[in-house]
Design a protein around this motif. Sequence first.
Motif, PDB file in Angstrom:
ATOM      1  N   UNK A  72     -34.857  19.201  97.135  1.00 52.54           N
ATOM      2  CA  UNK A  72     -35.158  18.685  98.457  1.00 52.54           C
ATOM      3  C   UNK A  72     -35.225  19.750  99.526  1.00 52.54           C
ATOM      4  N   UNK A  73     -35.664  19.337 100.705  1.00 54.34           N
ATOM      5  CA  UNK A  73     -35.747  20.225 101.861  1.00 54.34           C
ATOM      6  C   UNK A  73     -35.130  19.510 103.064  1.00 54.34           C
ATOM      7  N   UNK A  74     -34.849  20.280 104.084  1.00 51.43           N
ATOM      8  CA  UNK A  74     -34.301  19.710 105.300  1.00 51.43           C
ATOM      9  C   UNK A  74     -34.406  20.707 106.430  1.00 51.43           C
ATOM     10  N   UNK A  75     -33.839  20.339 107.561  1.00 51.45           N
ATOM     11  CA  UNK A  75     -33.823  21.269 108.684  1.00 51.45           C
ATOM     12  C   UNK A  75     -32.499  21.148 109.424  1.00 51.45           C
ATOM     13  N   UNK A  76     -32.103  22.243 110.022  1.00 56.07           N
ATOM     14  CA  UNK A  76     -30.943  22.263 110.900  1.00 56.07           C
ATOM     15  C   UNK A  76     -31.442  22.151 112.327  1.00 56.07           C
ATOM     16  N   UNK A  77     -30.677  21.442 113.135  1.00 51.71           N
ATOM     17  CA  UNK A  77     -31.003  21.284 114.548  1.00 51.71           C
ATOM     18  C   UNK A  77     -29.947  21.982 115.390  1.00 51.71           C
ATOM     19  N   UNK A  78     -30.384  22.473 116.506  1.00 51.01           N
ATOM     20  CA  UNK A  78     -29.463  23.002 117.512  1.00 51.01           C
ATOM     21  C   UNK A  78     -29.937  22.445 118.848  1.00 51.01           C
ATOM     22  N   UNK A  79     -29.064  21.726 119.518  1.00 48.29           N
ATOM     23  CA  UNK A  79     -29.411  21.081 120.791  1.00 48.29           C
ATOM     24  C   UNK A  79     -30.623  20.164 120.618  1.00 48.29           C
ATOM     25  N   UNK A  80     -30.606  19.371 119.536  1.00 49.26           N
ATOM     26  CA  UNK A  80     -31.677  18.400 119.241  1.00 49.26           C
ATOM     27  C   UNK A  80     -33.047  19.038 119.039  1.00 49.26           C
ATOM     28  N   UNK A  81     -33.072  20.287 118.592  1.00 46.38           N
ATOM     29  CA  UNK A  81     -34.323  20.983 118.318  1.00 46.38           C
ATOM     30  C   UNK A  81     -34.187  21.680 116.965  1.00 46.38           C
ATOM     31  N   UNK A  82     -35.147  21.463 116.030  1.00 49.80           N
ATOM     32  CA  UNK A  82     -35.051  22.150 114.743  1.00 49.80           C
ATOM     33  C   UNK A  82     -35.038  23.665 114.945  1.00 49.80           C
ATOM     34  N   UNK A  83     -34.092  24.338 114.249  1.00 49.41           N
ATOM     35  CA  UNK A  83     -34.062  25.803 114.357  1.00 49.41           C
ATOM     36  C   UNK A  83     -34.161  26.505 113.004  1.00 49.41           C
ATOM     37  N   UNK A  84     -34.162  25.729 111.914  1.00 50.50           N
ATOM     38  CA  UNK A  84     -34.330  26.331 110.584  1.00 50.50           C
ATOM     39  C   UNK A  84     -34.739  25.247 109.594  1.00 50.50           C
ATOM     40  N   UNK A  85     -35.566  25.618 108.617  1.00 47.71           N
ATOM     41  CA  UNK A  85     -35.861  24.725 107.491  1.00 47.71           C
ATOM     42  C   UNK A  85     -35.295  25.362 106.239  1.00 47.71           C
ATOM     43  N   UNK A  86     -34.877  24.507 105.297  1.00 48.53           N
ATOM     44  CA  UNK A  86     -34.183  24.995 104.111  1.00 48.53           C
ATOM     45  C   UNK A  86     -34.535  24.166 102.891  1.00 48.53           C
ATOM     46  N   UNK A  87     -34.256  24.766 101.726  1.00 51.03           N
ATOM     47  CA  UNK A  87     -34.330  24.074 100.435  1.00 51.03           C
ATOM     48  C   UNK A  87     -32.896  23.832  99.989  1.00 51.03           C
ATOM     49  N   UNK A  88     -32.615  22.603  99.577  1.00 54.04           N
ATOM     50  CA  UNK A  88     -31.275  22.249  99.140  1.00 54.04           C
ATOM     51  C   UNK A  88     -30.961  22.807  97.755  1.00 54.04           C
TER      52      UNK A  88
END
Length: 178
Positions: A72-88
């Motif tokens: 899977x994939x996902x993203x991290x948010x900082x202050x309600x804004x995506x700041x990184x995408x990742x593979x789980x």
Amino acid sequence: MHRLFVALRPPPAIRQWLLGLMGGIQGARWQTDDQLHVTLRYIGEVTTPVAEDVAVALGTIRAAPLTLRLNGVGCFDKHDRPNAVWAGVAPHEAITALHRKVDQALIRIGLPSEGRAYLPHVTLARLPRSAGPVSGFLADHAALAGAPFEIGHMLLFESHLGSEGASYDAIGRWPLRS
């Protein structure tokens, strides 16, 4: 001062596969092969004597080699804004147990606990404020499922920040063995 973290490096074939997934988010800063890793524990900036203590502590850890897969994939948010995408990374149990062992070894030498929930992942891209939407990338790769791969050692990395992002140097390596 040394900016350190402990990580696992997927094998070259897995890293190449990940590099082939990268694209489709305007303005994203995609990771290079040298940057692809699974962080076990971020340490941060420490003095040379503490860095030496970290190396000794990591040498005391006993853990079996891991068989992992990307999931899977996902993203991290900082202050309600995506700041990184990742593979789980899965399965969570074995790698989370190793994360706890690393964290406990570092606590024993006086470092604070990581303090945040552990989510094993490989960062694929950093997203500046000007980056385009991530929803298309996340939808296209939602079913990401990689072949199993074996990890036989953990690494201590030193991170160097520059105008083009971070570069990492492996400064220590410890085998995983029961």
